[in-house]
Design a protein around this motif. Sequence first.
Motif: not given
Length: 87
Positions: A7-11
Amino acid sequence: MNTEQVSVLYFAKSAELTGLKAENITVPSNISSLRLWQHLETRHPRLSVLRDQVVLAVRQEYVPLGEQPLTLRDGDEVAVIPPLSGG
């Protein structure tokens, strides 16, 4: 070559550039942080503006972009953390 789904989380700015807060991707289980970043740039070319400032976090540990190997496991979280603007 073994692959893993992570899972890639973008902030912050990275979420703005990708139009996503998160996504699941499949990548090699043994990959350098730089190759992982390049994979993300290929998916989202607009991220390239962050290349010299971004930090990745894998399993909540900061990882600078470079050739050091990462071992990813199925279900790992990778956070894309651009520079934070203060004020």
